[in-house]
Design an enzyme around this catalytic site. Structure first.
Site, PDB file in Angstrom:
ATOM      1  CB  THR A  36      -1.722   7.085  -3.714  1.00  0.00           C
ATOM      2  OG1 THR A  36      -1.161   5.762  -3.662  1.00  0.00           O
ATOM      3  CG2 THR A  36      -0.757   8.028  -4.425  1.00  0.00           C
ATOM      4  CG  ASP A  60       3.461  -9.616  11.617  1.00  0.00           C
ATOM      5  OD1 ASP A  60       4.306  -9.729  10.709  1.00  0.00           O
ATOM      6  OD2 ASP A  60       3.132  -8.515  12.100  1.00  0.00           O
ATOM      7  NE  ARG A  71      -3.002   0.787   3.291  1.00  0.00           N
ATOM      8  CZ  ARG A  71      -3.893   1.285   4.119  1.00  0.00           C
ATOM      9  NH1 ARG A  71      -5.031   1.756   3.671  1.00  0.00           N
ATOM     10  NH2 ARG A  71      -3.664   1.297   5.404  1.00  0.00           N
ATOM     11  CG  ASP A  84       0.059  -8.780  10.135  1.00  0.00           C
ATOM     12  OD1 ASP A  84       0.373  -9.817   9.500  1.00  0.00           O
ATOM     13  OD2 ASP A  84       0.186  -7.644   9.671  1.00  0.00           O
TER      14      ASP A  84
HETATM   15  N1  URA Z   1      -4.607  -8.135   7.559  1.00  0.00           N
HETATM   16  C1  URA Z   1      -4.368  -8.916   8.640  1.00  0.00           C
HETATM   17  O1  URA Z   1      -3.440  -9.714   8.626  1.00  0.00           O
HETATM   18  N2  URA Z   1      -5.170  -8.793   9.715  1.00  0.00           N
HETATM   19  C2  URA Z   1      -6.202  -7.941   9.759  1.00  0.00           C
HETATM   20  O2  URA Z   1      -6.911  -7.907  10.763  1.00  0.00           O
HETATM   21  C3  URA Z   1      -6.428  -7.136   8.618  1.00  0.00           C
HETATM   22  C4  URA Z   1      -5.618  -7.242   7.544  1.00  0.00           C
END
Ligand code: URA
Length: 207
Positions: free
Chosen positions: A107, A201, A103, A198
């Site tokens: 922008t 992660d 991302r 995430d």
């Molecule tokens: N991407 C992720 O890994 N977790 C989220 O909650 C949103 C986007």
């Protein structure tokens, strides 16, 4: 309008709850993601076309069903690869594409940094990414997939936010979505709530 399939199965629900727990370590998270993706793949492939083929069993000749074609799987890097492992256990000879997007901070647009697809022309393509959050990267990945003129495209995720489902339905009304659950909402920084954090992660232990 995009059809939304929420896979309603006790094993899927149970495994997803274990994945949501903050104390679940990476190794177990990965294992659960593989297990759950086997079950989700079963649903996303439920209506694939079959043809009759003539085979010989140890006892006789017989006409039996076989897939007309195996779908192509496209993984959105990097978390998509966590889902891909389980998908490929069920469809081992599927061809696989990868797309990487980031991302842009100014922008907020999704920018492609990597893309390698097998031929998608006329094929059934299953695009995989565990988290359908804002829907921006999903929509951008589907834009790119469609450049290669696939037959039909399906989107498979683990967890969706209502905002992401709405965004994808608006950008790609022809692409059906499969998910294990639709959560409450996105928070102010784009995480799904209650969610699981995430996904990349947690899969790769990069927290
Ligand atoms: N991407 C992720 O890994 N977790 C989220 O909650 C949103 C986007």
């Amino acid at each position: 309008m995009t059809k939304l399939h929420v896979v309603d199965h006790p094993l899927v629900a149970h495994k997803l709850t274990q994945m949501r727990r903050v104390e679940t370590p990476s190794a177990q998270f990965r294992q659960l993601l593989t297990e759950i993706s086997l079950l989700l793949t079963y649903e996303v492939t439920r209506d694939l076309a079959l043809k009759k083929v003539r085979i010989t069993t140890p006892l006789t000749e017989s006409e039996q069903p076989e897939l007309v074609e195996e779908p192509v799987v496209v993984s959105i890097l990097r978390a998509g690869n966590g889902l891909l492992d389980g998908v490929l256990q069920v469809i081992p000879s599927a061809r696989v594409g990868h797309i990487g997007l980031y991302r842009d901070h100014d922008t907020l647009e999704a920018v492609e940094y990597y893309c390698k697809f097998p031929s998608l022309n006329g094929q059934t393509v299953i695009v995989v990414d565990p988290m359908l959050a804002t829907g921006n990267s999903a929509a951008a990945a589907l834009d790119r997939v469609k450049v290669d003129r696939p037959g039909t495209v399906r989107y498979l995720c683990l967890l969706a936010a209502p905002e992401g489902v709405a965004a994808l339905q608006s950008a790609h009304p022809d692409v059906a979505i499969w998910t294990a659950a639709v959560d409450e909402r996105l928070n102010e920084v784009g995480y799904i709530v209650p969610g699981l954090g995430d996904a990349g992660d947690r899969i790769f232990g990069t927290t």
